[in-house]
Scaffold this active site. Structure first.
Site, PDB file in Angstrom:
ATOM      1  N   ASN A 171     -30.675 -12.662 -40.813  1.00 19.96           N
ATOM      2  CA  ASN A 171     -31.731 -12.257 -39.871  1.00 19.96           C
ATOM      3  C   ASN A 171     -31.658 -10.786 -39.474  1.00 19.96           C
ATOM      4  O   ASN A 171     -32.679 -10.129 -39.309  1.00 19.96           O
ATOM      5  CB  ASN A 171     -31.665 -13.118 -38.605  1.00 19.96           C
ATOM      6  CG  ASN A 171     -31.932 -14.579 -38.907  1.00 19.96           C
ATOM      7  OD1 ASN A 171     -32.957 -14.919 -39.503  1.00 19.96           O
ATOM      8  ND2 ASN A 171     -31.001 -15.444 -38.532  1.00 19.96           N
TER       9      ASN A 171
ATOM     10  N   SER B  40     -27.581  -1.580 -31.163  1.00 22.83           N
ATOM     11  CA  SER B  40     -26.883  -2.172 -30.020  1.00 22.83           C
ATOM     12  C   SER B  40     -25.622  -1.405 -29.690  1.00 22.83           C
ATOM     13  O   SER B  40     -24.963  -0.835 -30.573  1.00 22.83           O
ATOM     14  CB  SER B  40     -26.515  -3.615 -30.337  1.00 22.83           C
ATOM     15  OG  SER B  40     -25.601  -4.116 -29.377  1.00 22.83           O
TER      16      SER B  40
ATOM     17  N   TYR C 204     -22.262  -9.416 -34.979  1.00 23.03           N
ATOM     18  CA  TYR C 204     -23.514  -8.849 -34.467  1.00 23.03           C
ATOM     19  C   TYR C 204     -23.459  -7.320 -34.494  1.00 23.03           C
ATOM     20  O   TYR C 204     -24.395  -6.654 -34.968  1.00 23.03           O
ATOM     21  CB  TYR C 204     -23.744  -9.357 -33.042  1.00 23.03           C
ATOM     22  CG  TYR C 204     -24.925  -8.744 -32.330  1.00 23.03           C
ATOM     23  CD1 TYR C 204     -26.226  -9.174 -32.597  1.00 23.03           C
ATOM     24  CD2 TYR C 204     -24.742  -7.734 -31.379  1.00 23.03           C
ATOM     25  CE1 TYR C 204     -27.305  -8.614 -31.935  1.00 23.03           C
ATOM     26  CE2 TYR C 204     -25.819  -7.175 -30.715  1.00 23.03           C
ATOM     27  CZ  TYR C 204     -27.102  -7.621 -30.999  1.00 23.03           C
ATOM     28  OH  TYR C 204     -28.169  -7.053 -30.344  1.00 23.03           O
TER      29      TYR C 204
ATOM     30  N   LYS D 247     -25.738  -4.551 -36.730  1.00 30.13           N
ATOM     31  CA  LYS D 247     -26.524  -3.436 -36.197  1.00 30.13           C
ATOM     32  C   LYS D 247     -26.088  -2.116 -36.834  1.00 30.13           C
ATOM     33  O   LYS D 247     -26.910  -1.224 -37.065  1.00 30.13           O
ATOM     34  CB  LYS D 247     -26.408  -3.389 -34.680  1.00 30.13           C
ATOM     35  CG  LYS D 247     -27.063  -4.592 -33.980  1.00 30.13           C
ATOM     36  CD  LYS D 247     -28.571  -4.639 -34.248  1.00 30.13           C
ATOM     37  CE  LYS D 247     -29.271  -5.743 -33.447  1.00 30.13           C
ATOM     38  NZ  LYS D 247     -30.749  -5.746 -33.655  1.00 30.13           N
TER      39      LYS D 247
END
Lengths: 248, 248
Positions: free
Chosen positions: A86, A111, A146, A150
């Protein structure tokens, strides 16, 4: 004169909803989200991990100039499989479609977790007095899959700028809360990004002369530990809020 | 005393074959490759894009201490789909297995293409007199999906170091040629990495005190435009070859 068209991917997420409300005075807004959300002729349902869905959606918005790319798994503890498909795959798909359909500029929701390991495990930097600022030129230190995803997104953004001239402003967004109140977590006294500072930052990112850059997105918190001097100079960002004013 | 065990992923590739020949005096070597290559009890066939295959292979080498992770699509013009699965997904899988099975250190074959866009499109920096050195602290500027995939690999390496203490030395390898001759491409007068300098660099990367770092891997070429001062200081790297000595 018609407003320029701006597509918000992930328009039904927390940041997407804030931007959707506040950017409609300056832009002709379109939205994309994996969840159907409120029905609208200008919001399309698509899964960014599927290139054909993304391209098909982009083809329905002629003369699209800007994209705010927020779509992806927003959870810091998301699994590798999810952020791989994703966030990394999805970001490549959005850039691919944007380049194909002639988009000029993307504001990419990166992020602070790209450099989250500077805060320790668990994060404790916010509890230390006067920590050194973490700046854009410091090496990445992701704290999670995560954060890795990013960092990969920033690399994809850079490639499309280098190779195709597709402009990108990457924002390492801090802590945005639904109620716009930093008091839910002690760390947020350092990392909070208020709704109005978020909106200012995104608006200025869309209009700035600089064609590629990476910036921390954080309010003017007394306890801030991210350097925003490049956002002040290059984007004209002037944050108005300070989380410490909420703390009694 | 037994040699420490070292697994070379991509052992049948160009770099893998060079290392396999030269590291057997110091390490108990194991190999993994997607192609069967020469049959051997110590070389296993596995596809790094498949986590189960990678873990199954690691489980067959008890007390594995070191990994040289070279596997992946080596083509600068490789498609997104290939580098997404093989280089980004594959690197995560190798780190996942290495962490699971207690590996101490990985030497990761990153690439100069992480910052390839500094050279222009097509690359022309090698034709300019006295260009400024590109250094480890300069922002990444990938020139290809391949370069993006290696930047993502460096981010994965950093995460596993931060989160698990799994050590990594990431080498942004220059131009290694099969015949060990830089004269096949004018750019290689700047970017060539000789076989013996490669072997020295990998050996020193496996033994160095530093626990995480990113270094350019290039010979001591007169026309070199990558800064190797951090490799000299932190790894003790002392390249012995100079591509210009081949040029008449």
């Amino acid at each position: 004169m018609a407003f320029p068209k701006l597509l918000i991917t992930g328009c039904n997420g927390l940041v997407g909803r804030i931007l959707w409300k506040k950017l409609s005075d300056d832009f002709d807004l379109y939205g994309l989200d994996i969840s159907p959300g409120e029905p609208s002729g200008k919001i399309f349902q698509a899964d960014v991990s599927d290139l054909e869905q993304v391209k098909s959606m982009f083809s329905r918005v002629p003369s699209l100039t800007y994209v705010a790319h927020l779509a992806g798994d927003p959870r810091v503890d998301a699994s590798w499989d999810s952020v791989f498909a994703n966030n990394i795959g999805g970001t490549k798909n959005v850039y691919d479609a944007a380049q194909t359909f002639g988009v000029r500029r993307i504001v990419f929701a990166s992020s602070n977790h790209v450099t989250g390991a500077y805060e320790g495990f668990p994060p404790s930097l916010h509890a230390r007095p006067n920590p050194a600022l973490i700046a854009r030129r410091d090496p990445i230190r992701p704290d999670s899959f995560y954060g890795v995803s990013k960092a990969a997104g920033e690399a994809i953004a850079r490639l499309y700028y280098e190779f195709y001239g597709l402009e990108s402003i990457c924002l390492r967004i801090g802590s945005v809360t639904k109620e716009d109140d930093p008091r839910v977590n002690p760390r947020f006294e350092s990392t909070w990004l208020s709704h109005r500072d978020l909106v200012q930052l995104v608006k200025k990112s869309l209009k700035a002369d600089v064609k590629f850059g990476i910036y921390y997105g954080v309010s003017n918190n007394t306890k801030r530990f991210w350097d925003i001097s490049n956002a002040e100079v290059e984007l004209g960002y002037r944050p108005e809020d300070d989380a410490s004013k909420f703390m009694i």
